[in-house]
Each structure stands twice: as C-alpha cells, then as structure tokens.
Design a protein around this motif. Structure first.
Motif, PDB file in Angstrom:
ATOM      1  N   MET A 188      -3.765  -5.548   6.690  1.00 46.50           N
ATOM      2  CA  MET A 188      -4.436  -4.255   6.756  1.00 46.50           C
ATOM      3  C   MET A 188      -3.499  -3.250   7.403  1.00 46.50           C
ATOM      4  O   MET A 188      -2.689  -3.601   8.254  1.00 46.50           O
ATOM      5  CB  MET A 188      -5.719  -4.358   7.576  1.00 46.50           C
ATOM      6  CG  MET A 188      -6.689  -5.369   7.027  1.00 46.50           C
ATOM      7  SD  MET A 188      -8.220  -5.341   7.893  1.00 46.50           S
ATOM      8  CE  MET A 188      -9.097  -4.219   6.862  1.00 46.50           C
ATOM      9  N   LEU A 189      -3.627  -1.990   6.990  1.00 48.27           N
ATOM     10  CA  LEU A 189      -2.870  -0.896   7.591  1.00 48.27           C
ATOM     11  C   LEU A 189      -3.819  -0.147   8.518  1.00 48.27           C
ATOM     12  O   LEU A 189      -4.877   0.313   8.097  1.00 48.27           O
ATOM     13  CB  LEU A 189      -2.339   0.047   6.512  1.00 48.27           C
ATOM     14  CG  LEU A 189      -1.522   1.217   7.043  1.00 48.27           C
ATOM     15  CD1 LEU A 189      -0.120   0.746   7.411  1.00 48.27           C
ATOM     16  CD2 LEU A 189      -1.446   2.325   6.025  1.00 48.27           C
ATOM     17  N   VAL A 199       4.610   0.960   1.713  1.00 48.33           N
ATOM     18  CA  VAL A 199       4.573   0.012   2.832  1.00 48.33           C
ATOM     19  C   VAL A 199       4.288  -1.364   2.247  1.00 48.33           C
ATOM     20  O   VAL A 199       3.260  -1.577   1.610  1.00 48.33           O
ATOM     21  CB  VAL A 199       3.489   0.393   3.864  1.00 48.33           C
ATOM     22  CG1 VAL A 199       3.469  -0.610   5.010  1.00 48.33           C
ATOM     23  CG2 VAL A 199       3.698   1.812   4.379  1.00 48.33           C
ATOM     24  N   SER A 200       5.221  -2.297   2.445  1.00 46.25           N
ATOM     25  CA  SER A 200       5.091  -3.656   1.932  1.00 46.25           C
ATOM     26  C   SER A 200       5.182  -4.644   3.082  1.00 46.25           C
ATOM     27  O   SER A 200       5.922  -4.426   4.035  1.00 46.25           O
ATOM     28  CB  SER A 200       6.196  -3.967   0.929  1.00 46.25           C
ATOM     29  OG  SER A 200       6.143  -3.076  -0.160  1.00 46.25           O
ATOM     30  N   ALA A 201       4.421  -5.727   2.972  1.00 48.23           N
ATOM     31  CA  ALA A 201       4.460  -6.776   3.993  1.00 48.23           C
ATOM     32  C   ALA A 201       4.586  -8.124   3.305  1.00 48.23           C
ATOM     33  O   ALA A 201       3.976  -8.365   2.268  1.00 48.23           O
ATOM     34  CB  ALA A 201       3.209  -6.734   4.848  1.00 48.23           C
ATOM     35  N   THR A 202       5.386  -8.991   3.903  1.00 45.51           N
ATOM     36  CA  THR A 202       5.508 -10.370   3.449  1.00 45.51           C
ATOM     37  C   THR A 202       5.045 -11.261   4.586  1.00 45.51           C
ATOM     38  O   THR A 202       5.555 -11.170   5.702  1.00 45.51           O
ATOM     39  CB  THR A 202       6.961 -10.714   3.079  1.00 45.51           C
ATOM     40  OG1 THR A 202       7.380  -9.849   2.022  1.00 45.51           O
ATOM     41  CG2 THR A 202       7.084 -12.159   2.630  1.00 45.51           C
ATOM     42  N   VAL A 211      -7.095  -1.852   3.470  1.00 43.66           N
ATOM     43  CA  VAL A 211      -6.682  -3.167   2.996  1.00 43.66           C
ATOM     44  C   VAL A 211      -5.426  -3.013   2.149  1.00 43.66           C
ATOM     45  O   VAL A 211      -5.355  -2.164   1.257  1.00 43.66           O
ATOM     46  CB  VAL A 211      -7.808  -3.827   2.169  1.00 43.66           C
ATOM     47  CG1 VAL A 211      -7.333  -5.138   1.577  1.00 43.66           C
ATOM     48  CG2 VAL A 211      -9.041  -4.030   3.023  1.00 43.66           C
ATOM     49  N   MET A 212      -4.429  -3.829   2.434  1.00 41.98           N
ATOM     50  CA  MET A 212      -3.199  -3.852   1.642  1.00 41.98           C
ATOM     51  C   MET A 212      -3.405  -4.832   0.487  1.00 41.98           C
ATOM     52  O   MET A 212      -3.821  -5.964   0.695  1.00 41.98           O
ATOM     53  CB  MET A 212      -2.003  -4.255   2.504  1.00 41.98           C
ATOM     54  CG  MET A 212      -1.714  -3.246   3.605  1.00 41.98           C
ATOM     55  SD  MET A 212      -0.337  -3.728   4.672  1.00 41.98           S
ATOM     56  CE  MET A 212       1.052  -3.543   3.551  1.00 41.98           C
ATOM     57  N   ALA A 213      -3.135  -4.364  -0.723  1.00 40.83           N
ATOM     58  CA  ALA A 213      -3.373  -5.180  -1.918  1.00 40.83           C
ATOM     59  C   ALA A 213      -2.350  -6.301  -2.034  1.00 40.83           C
ATOM     60  O   ALA A 213      -1.162  -6.084  -1.805  1.00 40.83           O
ATOM     61  CB  ALA A 213      -3.304  -4.294  -3.163  1.00 40.83           C
ATOM     62  N   PRO A 214      -2.810  -7.513  -2.388  1.00 42.00           N
ATOM     63  CA  PRO A 214      -1.861  -8.599  -2.619  1.00 42.00           C
ATOM     64  C   PRO A 214      -1.019  -8.325  -3.856  1.00 42.00           C
ATOM     65  O   PRO A 214      -1.489  -7.728  -4.809  1.00 42.00           O
ATOM     66  CB  PRO A 214      -2.743  -9.835  -2.829  1.00 42.00           C
ATOM     67  CG  PRO A 214      -4.140  -9.372  -2.788  1.00 42.00           C
ATOM     68  CD  PRO A 214      -4.190  -7.921  -2.537  1.00 42.00           C
ATOM     69  N   ILE A 219       0.858  -1.178   0.000  1.00 44.59           N
ATOM     70  CA  ILE A 219       0.000   0.000   0.000  1.00 44.59           C
ATOM     71  C   ILE A 219       0.898   1.233   0.000  1.00 44.59           C
ATOM     72  O   ILE A 219       2.005   1.199   0.558  1.00 44.59           O
ATOM     73  CB  ILE A 219      -0.967   0.005   1.205  1.00 44.59           C
ATOM     74  CG1 ILE A 219      -2.062   1.059   1.031  1.00 44.59           C
ATOM     75  CG2 ILE A 219      -0.204   0.209   2.506  1.00 44.59           C
ATOM     76  CD1 ILE A 219      -3.203   0.925   2.033  1.00 44.59           C
ATOM     77  N   ASP A 220       0.444   2.290  -0.651  1.00 47.86           N
ATOM     78  CA  ASP A 220       1.119   3.592  -0.564  1.00 47.86           C
ATOM     79  C   ASP A 220       0.340   4.421   0.442  1.00 47.86           C
ATOM     80  O   ASP A 220      -0.888   4.552   0.321  1.00 47.86           O
ATOM     81  CB  ASP A 220       1.141   4.291  -1.926  1.00 47.86           C
ATOM     82  CG  ASP A 220       2.108   3.621  -2.882  1.00 47.86           C
ATOM     83  OD1 ASP A 220       3.201   3.223  -2.438  1.00 47.86           O
ATOM     84  OD2 ASP A 220       1.770   3.485  -4.068  1.00 47.86           O
TER      85      ASP A 220
END
Length: 93
Positions: free
Chosen positions: A76-77, A16-19, A87-90, A9-10
């Motif tokens: 989610m952020l 901001v990236s999550a793994t 919601v953070m996009a896949p 997500i920006d």
C-alpha cells in the motif's frame, strides 16, 4: 523458498514500484521512476514500512507499506496520515 512479487502505482505523475521477496528474511525494494529509492528487510511475515521521496517541487515524502504474508504479499502507498492508503496493484513479471 524465496519468491518475488511485484507491485505498481502511479502517484503524482511518478511511477512507484515495489518488489517483495518472501522467504526466511523478507526484503522490500522500492523504485521511483525506475530508480531504487528505498530498501528494507523484516522477519517472518511482519509488515514493513519504507519511507521514500518523490521528485516533486518540493519533494513529497510517502511511505510504502508491505506485508509479506501470511498468504499472498500486499503493498500500500501511504501519502499522509489523514489520507486513505492506496492499494498498489500486483504486476506479473
């Protein structure tokens, strides 16, 4: 079997990236502008919250909430307590 799922997500001009790595001990790694700023593990499919700081002036504290399962992981952020989660996009890597 371990699998990696990526989310992005920006927010406030920052990336901001999550793994989320699933398996016996799920792990969540969070990057802000390409730099690791947070890491957490959990057990089973329990949700985990990872607090991070965005390099704004003054720094902005936000939380990434990851749910490893059941099913497909989600992220989610959470910006503030009174704001709606984003919601953070896949991402496919």
């Amino acid at each position: 079997m371990r699998q990696r799922h990526h989310f992005h997500i920006d927010y406030l001009g920052h990336s901001v990236s999550a793994t989320v790595e699933t398996g016996h001990t799920p792990a969540v790694e969070v990057l802000v502008d390409g730099k690791e700023t947070g890491y957490a593990t959990t057990r089973d499919d329990r949700p985990v919250s990872v607090p991070i700081e965005l390099p704004t002036d003054p720094p902005t504290t936000v939380t990434v909430r990851a749910t490893p399962g059941p099913g497909v992981p989600r992220c989610m952020l959470l910006a503030t307590a009174d704001a709606d989660p984003q919601v953070m996009a896949p991402r496919l890597y």
